[in-house]
Design a protein around this motif. Structure first.
Motif, PDB file in Angstrom:
ATOM      1  N   ASP A 195     -52.165   8.571 -18.650  1.00  0.00           N
ATOM      2  CA  ASP A 195     -52.630   9.418 -16.983  1.00  0.00           C
ATOM      3  C   ASP A 195     -52.637  10.554 -18.023  1.00  0.00           C
ATOM      4  OD1 ASP A 195     -53.363   7.281 -15.998  1.00  0.00           O
ATOM      5  OD2 ASP A 195     -51.369   7.870 -15.094  1.00  0.00           O
ATOM      6  N   GLU A 224     -54.209  13.438 -19.491  1.00  0.00           N
ATOM      7  CA  GLU A 224     -55.763  13.639 -19.471  1.00  0.00           C
ATOM      8  C   GLU A 224     -55.341  15.015 -20.924  1.00  0.00           C
ATOM      9  OE1 GLU A 224     -57.862  13.992 -16.233  1.00  0.00           O
ATOM     10  OE2 GLU A 224     -57.596  12.009 -16.429  1.00  0.00           O
ATOM     11  N   TRP A 225     -54.170  16.017 -20.333  1.00  0.00           N
ATOM     12  CA  TRP A 225     -54.700  16.939 -21.552  1.00  0.00           C
ATOM     13  C   TRP A 225     -54.022  16.744 -22.911  1.00  0.00           C
ATOM     14  CZ3 TRP A 225     -50.150  17.472 -24.260  1.00  0.00           C
ATOM     15  CH2 TRP A 225     -49.400  16.632 -23.742  1.00  0.00           C
ATOM     16  N   ASP A 278     -56.317  14.257 -23.683  1.00  0.00           N
ATOM     17  CA  ASP A 278     -57.594  13.959 -23.941  1.00  0.00           C
ATOM     18  C   ASP A 278     -58.737  14.547 -25.465  1.00  0.00           C
ATOM     19  OD1 ASP A 278     -57.256  11.718 -22.887  1.00  0.00           O
ATOM     20  OD2 ASP A 278     -58.399  11.946 -21.498  1.00  0.00           O
ATOM     21  N   PRO A 318     -59.235   4.817 -23.341  1.00  0.00           N
ATOM     22  CA  PRO A 318     -58.228   6.448 -23.202  1.00  0.00           C
ATOM     23  C   PRO A 318     -56.829   6.633 -22.890  1.00  0.00           C
ATOM     24  CG  PRO A 318     -59.864   5.860 -22.162  1.00  0.00           C
ATOM     25  CD  PRO A 318     -60.410   4.754 -22.707  1.00  0.00           C
ATOM     26  N   GLN A 319     -56.589   5.318 -22.042  1.00  0.00           N
ATOM     27  CA  GLN A 319     -54.716   5.510 -21.616  1.00  0.00           C
ATOM     28  C   GLN A 319     -53.884   4.673 -23.210  1.00  0.00           C
ATOM     29  OE1 GLN A 319     -57.416   3.963 -19.609  1.00  0.00           O
ATOM     30  NE2 GLN A 319     -57.150   4.611 -17.767  1.00  0.00           N
ATOM     31  N   ARG A 370     -53.843   7.517 -26.133  1.00  0.00           N
ATOM     32  CA  ARG A 370     -52.883   8.687 -25.249  1.00  0.00           C
ATOM     33  C   ARG A 370     -51.656   8.313 -25.563  1.00  0.00           C
ATOM     34  NH1 ARG A 370     -55.525   8.538 -19.456  1.00  0.00           N
ATOM     35  NH2 ARG A 370     -57.379   9.737 -20.615  1.00  0.00           N
TER      36      ARG A 370
END
Length: 296
Positions: free
Chosen positions: A15, A17-18, A20, A107-108, A111
């Protein structure tokens, strides 16, 4: 038994998101360097039927672990140096395959994969520094750097295991279909109700199926893309010369994996596993389906 504290840390990366913006930049660079085509399919592992990266990583890991053992044995400095070098060199193609797969993840997953890659790059840097020190005759510092590299690459391996087994990156997302679909023949739909020349979705025994009708011929595949479970019926129909029989293909709407509608074979990655293909027959105007090997 309680899970390791490290697992909670790794879960937080999902999680984060930084990460991304970094992921976006790296993804663009990788896609520019490795455009769609046969090379990307080879790096994905389409010819061998599963991702290449987990196989390729065995070479550097094996070399570095062997070097760690030799570093603990007196008089084996030259052999250990060779193994460190082999590991550093073989890490490059492994990383290229890994980044190619990584660009086609959620996306997860990206990361966690980004941190996994950063750990492996750091480890390779440490091993490269170890090689330089050994070449200078500083075997003691070379050994220290190598053991640090082994610790870091082991942490990267933990992240890779999380990515694969907890987040299901690179696995066949259609593998469960034969175990859930009941054996025997089952009614799909009246032939007249199926649109001709268009992708359609039908549900049989609680499972989504992709249906494509060509006159009286009906092709049926699992609707769940084997790459990352994309809904194939929402994809594009493609008349492609890629198929061995020249037949139509479906392009997944999520990551553009391409499958032959007649055989289920992968025509273009990132998917590496074929789609489950159902046998069909028409009985009194009703299309019936059966899945070879079904044991549900």
């Amino acid at each position: 038994m309680k899970p390791l504290p490290a697992l909670e840390l790794v879960t937080r990366f999902e999680d984060a998101e930084w990460l991304d913006p970094v992921a976006t930049s790296v993804r663009k660079a990788v896609r520019k360097i490795i455009p769609p085509g046969w090379m990307r399919d080879v790096l994905h592992g389409v010819p061998v039927g599963h991702p290449v990266h987990p196989l390729a990583v065995q070479v550097p890991m094996g070399a570095w672990i062997s070097a760690a053992v030799l570093d603990a044995v007196p008089g084996t400095e030259q052999a250990a140096k060779i193994l460190v070098g082999v590991g550093a060199l073989s890490a490059v193609p492994s990383a290229v395959a890994g980044f190619t797969d990584w660009t086609q993840l959620h996306p997860q997953q990206q990361r966690v994969g980004l941190v996994h890659a950063a750990a492996n790059i750091a480890a390779t840097t440490l091993y490269s520094a170890s090689l330089v020190q050994r070449a200078r005759g500083s075997h003691a510092s070379g050994k220290v750097l190598a053991y640090l590299g082994l610790a870091v690459v082991s942490g990267g391996g933990f992240l890779g295991g999380h990515l694969t087994y907890r987040q299901a990156a690179g696995v066949n997302h259609s593998e469960e279909i034969p175990h859930r679909f009941p054996s025997g023949w089952h009614a799909l739909a009246p032939l007249a109700e199926l649109p001709d020349g268009k992708l359609d979705k039908r549900v049989v025994a609680g499972l989504n199926l992709l249906v494509f009708r060509e006159g009286d011929n009906v092709s049926v595949l699992s609707d769940v893309c084997s790459h990352l479970s994309g809904p194939l019926h929402e994809g594009k129909l493609k008349s492609s010369n890629l198929a061995d029989d020249g037949g139509p293909c479906v392009v997944c709407p999520w990551h553009r994996s391409t499958f032959s509608l007649r055989t289920g074979e992968v025509m273009a990655g990132p998917a590496t596993a074929k789609q489950p293909r159902f046998d069909t027959r028409i009985t009194d105007g009703i299309v019936e389906v059966s899945l070879p090997g079904a044991d549900g």
